[in-house]
Design an enzyme around this catalytic site. Structure first.
Site, mmCIF file in Angstrom:
data_model
loop_
_atom_site.group_PDB
_atom_site.id
_atom_site.type_symbol
_atom_site.label_atom_id
_atom_site.label_comp_id
_atom_site.label_asym_id
_atom_site.label_seq_id
_atom_site.Cartn_x
_atom_site.Cartn_y
_atom_site.Cartn_z
ATOM 1 N N SER A 78 0.798 -1.227 0.000
ATOM 2 C CA SER A 78 0.000 0.000 0.000
ATOM 3 C C SER A 78 0.828 1.274 0.000
ATOM 4 C CB SER A 78 -0.931 0.013 1.223
ATOM 5 O OG SER A 78 -0.176 0.025 2.419
ATOM 6 N N ASN A 115 -5.246 7.029 -6.287
ATOM 7 C CA ASN A 115 -5.000 8.310 -6.943
ATOM 8 C C ASN A 115 -3.595 8.353 -7.537
ATOM 9 O OD1 ASN A 115 -3.224 10.120 -4.828
ATOM 10 N ND2 ASN A 115 -4.660 8.840 -3.698
ATOM 11 N N TYR A 144 4.787 2.382 -7.060
ATOM 12 C CA TYR A 144 3.495 1.953 -6.513
ATOM 13 C C TYR A 144 2.357 2.366 -7.446
ATOM 14 C CZ TYR A 144 -0.716 2.323 -3.628
ATOM 15 O OH TYR A 144 -2.001 2.245 -3.165
#
Length: 276
Positions: A78, A115, A144
């Site tokens: 994450s 986002n 990421y």
């Protein structure tokens, strides 16, 4: 009895989601590499099942998907990390999940994109209504973010080739309260997060979609149109936290400050591949 698999079931977002998705006629099956914390007893006998294992293990996925009606995919890395980590956890793990879902006949998946898949998009790309469309091409700000673009494109592949329904959520800031000034535009409240996922799970035959994961924030500059087309109608507004945040951080400039005018904010400046 409806059964929904939530990957990353021990994570913070999954914990927020589990609380709001409990239903008498629903089982939440939680997949993670560690056991999830139990929820407080709500008196309704929350029904949860736990599967411990990795997204990259096909045997674990086969067990996790048995008897499942839909998947909410929150698992993986994450944060920004080294390239091997994002390749293994996010790209390969998502492919393994989609393939296992196809083999199991599970045709509805909600994928937690980010986002940061569109991090270098800015306010200059807004449409005629002054808001940024959710389905802009990927423009990642980090490795990421790159892995999330790959996740989205893999979801589109499975939707196009196999007719699966795949909705990708480009999530803003999904927290109990906005963590900073960016949150005045990007916040997704816990209750609206539940509303968003429920809409994605229940809308008839969405095919492939990309949706912004934000609340009805007064200062938003991302469009809600794509979510509303699926039946997502957020009600919360980060503006209730504005006075507190501005007192702490100063008045925001959503026209000039690059942290506030780029989708990825400060992530556009961090070194690639550095976990933090």
């Amino acid at each position: 009895m409806e059964r929904i698999l939530i990957t990353g079931g021990a994570g913070k977002v999954a914990t927020l989601l589990r609380t709001g998705m409990r239903r008498p006629d629903r089982v939440l099956r939680l997949l993670d590499i560690r056991p999830p914390a139990p929820l407080p007893d709500d008196g309704g006998g929350a029904r949860e099942e736990v599967v411990i294992g990795s997204l990259t293990d096909p045997h674990v996925l086969a067990d996790a998907l048995r008897g499942v009606d839909a998947v909410v995919h929150l698992g993986g890395q994450s944060r920004e990390s080294d390239v091997r980590d994002v390749l293994e956890s996010n790209m390969f793990g998502t492919y393994q999940l989609l393939e296992a879902a196809r083999a199991a006949g599970v045709n509805r998946l909600v994928l937690a994109s980010s986002n940061h898949a569109a991090g270098f998009q800015d306010r200059g790309q807004t449409g005629a209504d002054g808001l940024l469309p959710a389905d802009l091409p990927g423009r990642p700000d980090t490795l990421y973010g790159w892995s999330k673009v790959a996740m989205e494109s893999c979801g589109q592949l499975y939707a196009d080739r196999f007719g699966m329904d795949v909705v990708c959520l480009r999530i803003g800031l999904w927290f109990p309260k906005p963590p900073g000034l960016r949150g005045l535009a990007l916040w997704l409240s816990p209750d609206d997060g539940v509303r968003l996922v429920e809409a994605c799970l229940t809308v008839p035959s969405p095919g492939f979609r990309i949706v912004w994961g934000i609340s009805r924030n007064t200062r938003r500059w991302w469009s809600l149109a794509e979510g509303e087309a699926l039946g997502y109608h957020p009600v919360d507004d980060a503006e209730v936290f504005a006075q507190e945040l501005i007192a702490q951080h100063g008045e925001p400039d959503f026209d000039k400050d690059p942290v506030l005018t780029r989708v990825g904010g400060q992530w556009c400046e961090i070194p690639l591949g550095v976990a933090y």
